[in-house]
Design an enzyme around this catalytic site. Structure first.
Site: not given
Length: 405
Positions: A152, A178, A189, A276, A400, A405
């Protein structure tokens, strides 16, 4: 940027386990976002799942079905099918039924997995339309493509593989994972799939993945959030010409355990390395605890602290923030005069105070490194725990803030 994470290593095929990838266009057209995995008949399957009370519809179904006969695992990215109530369960069942009809198995033999945006209806028709292409793509050599297909916000695919020989027979353990955000212990996650051609009873396999995940996936934290969709699955196809492992003992079991744990650790740490916006890979070691839980409490207090994580990003050796986090961890009757804290090999605090030999230049040099170890000695006992985390960067906020968007 991924910290110390390079291209995928060689991922050895596992006899009896095939993977196929296709595009449903869930988040954007053309993206490979559906992965079908086929287990040989007679395979054992075990798994550990998120502890989030809002667990996703596919998690509910997979937990119900995992101890039965499992032939297929169906994964989609781009949509979590979480927070979707009864319609989400209906949607998850529909995708399983569609795959079952194409393959001639019972729908209960299909385990569903989803990852992506929470709260949006699962696009069942898109997934159904991609199933035949994934089945046509099934191959034992598709581990690398599947590692990309389950991504993702990951920047790189993640996988690991081990082989060992027992009585002249080679056993393979290969896995992919992942995850890059919403990473918190007790499954994050994160999706993980590990397969071996060893023959293992379901009960032994369940204990093996539980213990392996506990020492790897359940020791990660990036942002303190626990996802609704996590799972880590372990599949034993039984294709190797060796006796079935029915007890957690013996040379064959110990060799398999080591290989499974090694793969768990490698793919779990890869998630943190690809966190991230991460610019630092941070190991938090807590030693000298009176019990394991207080070591974990201290470790997570440090690893979750936004003040420490931003200091790590800035390469600022603000050791007072570490002491403050240790002090608020809730350890009963903590004697701070016995606590020593190290940055790498540099003692920054001794007996609860700034170490007399410590200089700011020493701390700055350690904090400038891409991989950092924070070691805390509690002086209370013999227990130890290790946690892996990241810094907190501007890029994490950007990723995040722009996720939908």
């Amino acid at each position: 940027m991924a910290v110390g994470l390079g291209p995928l290593p060689a991922l050895h095929p596992v006899p009896g386990f095939e993977l196929g990838i296709s595009s449903a266009g869930i988040k954007r057209p053309g993206r490979k976002d559906v992965v079908v995995m086929r287990c040989a008949e007679g395979s054992s399957v075990a798994g550990v799942f998120t502890l989030n009370a809002f667990c996703a519809a596919p998690v509910i179904l997979a937990k119900q079905r995992v101890q039965g006969t499992v032939r297929y695992l169906l994964t989609n990215t781009g949509n979590a099918n979480a927070g979707t109530g009864e319609p989400g369960l209906v949607a998850a069942r529909r995708t399983c039924e569609a795959l079952a009809q194409l393959t001639g198995v019972d729908a209960s033999a299909v385990l569903p997995y989803s990852t992506g945006v929470i709260g949006e209806p699962l696009p069942v028709e898109k997934i159904e339309g991609a199933l035949q292409a994934a089945l046509d793509d099934l191959s034992v050599d598709n581990w690398a493509a599947a590692a990309t297909g389950i991504m993702t916000t990951d920047t790189l695919p993640k996988g690991a593989s081990r082989q060992f020989t027992h009585d002249g027979v080679t056993i393979t353990v290969t896995g992919i994972s992942k995850g890059a955000g919403m990473i918190r212990p007790n499954m994050a996650t994160m999706l993980g799939y590990i397969a071996t051609d060893a023959k293992v009873s379901q009960s032994v396999l369940q204990d093996l993945i539980r213990d392996g995940a506990n020492k790897s996936f359940n020791r990660l934290t990036i942002d303190g959030d626990t996802s609704t969709n996590d799972c880590c699955m372990l599949i034993a196809t039984g294709q190797a010409d060796l006796p079935e492992i029915t007890e957690a003992k013996g040379l064959l079991f110990e060799a398999l355990k080591k290989a499974v744990f090694d793969v768990c650790m490698e793919v779990a740490q890869a998630i943190v390395r690809d966190g991230e916006g991460a610019t630092k890979f941070v190991t938090v070691e807590v030693n000298g605890g009176g019990n394991h839980q207080e070591c974990l409490d201290v470790g997570y207090a440090v690893a979750h602290s936004p003040l420490i994580k931003t200091a790590l990003f800035a390469s600022d050796p603000n050791w007072g923030r570490i002491l403050a986090a240790v002090g608020r961890a809730g350890v009963p009757d903590l004697d701070v005069s016995k606590i020593d804290v190290f940055l790498g090999g540099v003692c920054i605090a001794s007996q609860g105070c700034r170490a007399t030999t410590y200089t700011e230049e020493q701390g700055s040099a350690v904090m400038a490194e891409a991989e950092i170890t924070i070691r805390i000695e509690l002086g209370r006992g013999d227990c130890s725990e290790t946690i892996w985390t990241t810094d907190l960067s501007h890029e994490y906020v950007k990723i995040n803030a722009e996720y939908r968007t």
